[in-house]
Design a protein around this motif. Structure first.
Motif, PDB file in Angstrom:
ATOM      1  N   ALA A 198       0.834  -1.206   0.000  1.00 43.14           N
ATOM      2  CA  ALA A 198       0.000   0.000   0.000  1.00 43.14           C
ATOM      3  C   ALA A 198       0.870   1.258   0.000  1.00 43.14           C
ATOM      4  CB  ALA A 198      -0.930  -0.009   1.214  1.00 43.14           C
ATOM      5  N   SER A 199       1.944   1.205   0.770  1.00 44.37           N
ATOM      6  CA  SER A 199       2.873   2.331   0.850  1.00 44.37           C
ATOM      7  C   SER A 199       3.586   2.546  -0.490  1.00 44.37           C
ATOM      8  CB  SER A 199       3.898   2.058   1.960  1.00 44.37           C
ATOM      9  OG  SER A 199       4.726   3.159   2.184  1.00 44.37           O
ATOM     10  N   HIS A 200       3.974   1.457  -1.134  1.00 48.12           N
ATOM     11  CA  HIS A 200       4.619   1.553  -2.452  1.00 48.12           C
ATOM     12  C   HIS A 200       3.673   2.200  -3.472  1.00 48.12           C
ATOM     13  CE1 HIS A 200       7.724  -1.924  -1.737  1.00 48.12           C
ATOM     14  NE2 HIS A 200       7.947  -0.868  -0.995  1.00 48.12           N
ATOM     15  N   ARG A 201       2.405   1.843  -3.393  1.00 44.96           N
ATOM     16  CA  ARG A 201       1.435   2.389  -4.348  1.00 44.96           C
ATOM     17  C   ARG A 201       1.319   3.913  -4.185  1.00 44.96           C
ATOM     18  NH1 ARG A 201      -0.797  -1.892  -6.854  1.00 44.96           N
ATOM     19  NH2 ARG A 201      -1.287  -3.787  -5.670  1.00 44.96           N
ATOM     20  N   LYS A 202       1.378   4.398  -2.951  1.00 44.89           N
ATOM     21  CA  LYS A 202       1.307   5.852  -2.709  1.00 44.89           C
ATOM     22  C   LYS A 202       2.527   6.552  -3.305  1.00 44.89           C
ATOM     23  CE  LYS A 202      -1.457   5.701   1.546  1.00 44.89           C
ATOM     24  NZ  LYS A 202      -1.469   5.998   3.011  1.00 44.89           N
ATOM     25  N   ILE A 203       3.692   5.946  -3.119  1.00 46.81           N
ATOM     26  CA  ILE A 203       4.918   6.523  -3.689  1.00 46.81           C
ATOM     27  C   ILE A 203       4.817   6.534  -5.210  1.00 46.81           C
ATOM     28  CG2 ILE A 203       7.413   6.226  -3.950  1.00 46.81           C
ATOM     29  CD1 ILE A 203       7.314   4.754  -1.175  1.00 46.81           C
ATOM     30  N   ALA A 204       4.372   5.418  -5.780  1.00 48.09           N
ATOM     31  CA  ALA A 204       4.252   5.308  -7.235  1.00 48.09           C
ATOM     32  C   ALA A 204       3.267   6.327  -7.795  1.00 48.09           C
ATOM     33  CB  ALA A 204       3.819   3.892  -7.611  1.00 48.09           C
ATOM     34  N   ASP A 205       2.150   6.520  -7.105  1.00 45.62           N
ATOM     35  CA  ASP A 205       1.144   7.477  -7.577  1.00 45.62           C
ATOM     36  C   ASP A 205       1.720   8.893  -7.611  1.00 45.62           C
ATOM     37  OD1 ASP A 205      -0.735   5.505  -7.929  1.00 45.62           O
ATOM     38  OD2 ASP A 205      -1.782   5.877  -6.028  1.00 45.62           O
ATOM     39  N   ALA A 206       2.509   9.241  -6.592  1.00 44.60           N
ATOM     40  CA  ALA A 206       3.110  10.577  -6.552  1.00 44.60           C
ATOM     41  C   ALA A 206       4.156  10.742  -7.657  1.00 44.60           C
ATOM     42  CB  ALA A 206       3.741  10.828  -5.185  1.00 44.60           C
ATOM     43  N   ILE A 207       4.931   9.697  -7.900  1.00 47.91           N
ATOM     44  CA  ILE A 207       5.929   9.746  -8.978  1.00 47.91           C
ATOM     45  C   ILE A 207       5.222   9.848 -10.333  1.00 47.91           C
ATOM     46  CG2 ILE A 207       7.732   8.427 -10.176  1.00 47.91           C
ATOM     47  CD1 ILE A 207       8.562   7.290  -7.449  1.00 47.91           C
ATOM     48  N   ARG A 208       4.132   9.082 -10.484  1.00 42.25           N
ATOM     49  CA  ARG A 208       3.360   9.117 -11.735  1.00 42.25           C
ATOM     50  C   ARG A 208       2.830  10.534 -12.004  1.00 42.25           C
ATOM     51  NH1 ARG A 208       1.555   4.477 -12.947  1.00 42.25           N
ATOM     52  NH2 ARG A 208       1.029   4.038 -10.775  1.00 42.25           N
ATOM     53  N   ALA A 209       2.364  11.190 -10.940  1.00 40.63           N
ATOM     54  CA  ALA A 209       1.802  12.545 -11.056  1.00 40.63           C
ATOM     55  C   ALA A 209       2.888  13.604 -11.128  1.00 40.63           C
ATOM     56  CB  ALA A 209       0.879  12.825  -9.872  1.00 40.63           C
ATOM     57  N   GLN A 210       4.138  13.183 -11.065  1.00 43.74           N
ATOM     58  CA  GLN A 210       5.300  14.079 -11.057  1.00 43.74           C
ATOM     59  C   GLN A 210       5.207  15.112  -9.921  1.00 43.74           C
ATOM     60  OE1 GLN A 210       5.212  15.135 -15.400  1.00 43.74           O
ATOM     61  NE2 GLN A 210       7.208  14.085 -15.415  1.00 43.74           N
ATOM     62  N   ASP A 211       4.710  14.600  -8.798  1.00 39.58           N
ATOM     63  CA  ASP A 211       4.590  15.394  -7.568  1.00 39.58           C
ATOM     64  C   ASP A 211       5.816  15.122  -6.712  1.00 39.58           C
ATOM     65  OD1 ASP A 211       3.942  16.598  -5.169  1.00 39.58           O
ATOM     66  OD2 ASP A 211       2.120  15.424  -4.810  1.00 39.58           O
ATOM     67  N   ALA A 212       6.857  15.931  -6.871  1.00 38.52           N
ATOM     68  CA  ALA A 212       8.129  15.686  -6.187  1.00 38.52           C
ATOM     69  C   ALA A 212       7.982  15.746  -4.670  1.00 38.52           C
ATOM     70  CB  ALA A 212       9.179  16.698  -6.650  1.00 38.52           C
ATOM     71  N   ALA A 213       7.282  16.759  -4.174  1.00 37.51           N
ATOM     72  CA  ALA A 213       7.112  16.897  -2.723  1.00 37.51           C
ATOM     73  C   ALA A 213       6.292  15.727  -2.174  1.00 37.51           C
ATOM     74  CB  ALA A 213       6.428  18.225  -2.396  1.00 37.51           C
ATOM     75  N   GLY A 214       5.248  15.349  -2.910  1.00 35.69           N
ATOM     76  CA  GLY A 214       4.411  14.240  -2.461  1.00 35.69           C
ATOM     77  C   GLY A 214       5.160  12.919  -2.464  1.00 35.69           C
ATOM     78  N   ALA A 215       6.024  12.718  -3.466  1.00 33.25           N
ATOM     79  CA  ALA A 215       6.814  11.482  -3.538  1.00 33.25           C
ATOM     80  C   ALA A 215       7.798  11.400  -2.382  1.00 33.25           C
ATOM     81  CB  ALA A 215       7.556  11.412  -4.869  1.00 33.25           C
ATOM     82  N   ALA A 216       8.433  12.526  -2.077  1.00 29.71           N
ATOM     83  CA  ALA A 216       9.389  12.570  -0.958  1.00 29.71           C
ATOM     84  C   ALA A 216       8.676  12.288   0.359  1.00 29.71           C
ATOM     85  CB  ALA A 216      10.076  13.930  -0.913  1.00 29.71           C
TER      86      ALA A 216
END
Length: 233
Positions: A198-216
């Motif tokens: 579940a945690s990986h999916r959140k990271i992936a979604d932020a990377i997909r959206a090119q949300d740098a702050a959200g991915a971090a």
């Protein structure tokens, strides 16, 4: 009047933690049963009954032995002995492992949070496919009853590759073996594999959206979560 000589301080003897005592018992059992490399340990339920502990407590001790490479826990087979060590060497290894865990967590927090941020800014469609594929691999492993360690490793490798930073990639490769210790230990916690997916999916979604702050932010939360392991307590 004669001056009293100073009495040297005596350090307290540390009380072995329960899992350390259990590890010692397990190694004594391996010795008495004359098990050798490649031999299979009894099933967890049987071992727990013989040792008079809960299966949850036994599982913690088995994870500790797996971290140190004494056993290899194979899904569908069980715990296979890799080598027969002596008890003092293993206990020493466990304590050294526990003492360096906070530093491994610190290194991961420093490197992987930045890598997630860069991945969101630099990832390609091919990078995204590799990240998603790694999550699928882990989900399939966990659904089949394993810890998902291979998929977890692939995910973090894919995020590192998506950051397109050669130097940070080299630093991650340098600490890869130490991260493996925390990966085995973390995924051995009850419910942790599912939480990690579940945690990986959140990271992936932020990377997909090119949300740098959200991915971090998602990666930092992930590292905090997976770093909550019983041997640190």
């Amino acid at each position: 009047m004669a001056k009293k000589s100073e009495v040297p301080e005596i350090s307290r003897v540390s009380r072995p933690r329960l899992y350390e005592q259990l590890v010692a018992q397990l190694l004594d059992f391996i010795e008495s049963a004359q098990l050798g490399p490649g031999d299979l340990l009894p099933a967890e339920r049987d071992l727990a009954e013989r040792l008079g502990v809960s299966r949850a407590t036994l599982a913690q001790a088995l994870v500790a032995l797996e971290v140190l490479g004494v056993i290899d826990v194979q899904h569908g087979t069980g715990a296979v002995l890799v080598y027969r060590p002596n008890v003092p060497a293993v206990i020493k290894g466990l304590r050294e492992h526990r003492s360096r865990l906070p530093e491994i967590v610190e290194a991961r927090s420093t490197l992987e949070v930045k890598l997630a941020e860069l991945a969101a800014a630099r990832r390609t469609d091919q990078d995204m496919q590799a990240i998603d594929a790694a999550i699928d691999v882990m989900a399939e492993e966990v659904a089949a009853g394993s810890k998902g360690a291979r998929g977890d490793e692939l995910f973090h490798q894919a995020v590192t590759a998506a950051a397109h930073s050669a130097v940070l990639g080299q630093l991650m490769a340098f600490i890869a073996e130490m991260i493996l210790e925390t990966r085995i230990e973390s995924l051995g916690q009850p419910g942790r594999p599912e939480q990690s997916i579940a945690s990986h999916r959140k990271i992936a979604d932020a990377i997909r959206a090119q949300d740098a702050a959200g991915a971090a932010e998602a990666m930092l939360a992930h590292i905090d979560m997976v770093s909550d392991v019983d041997l640190l307590k």
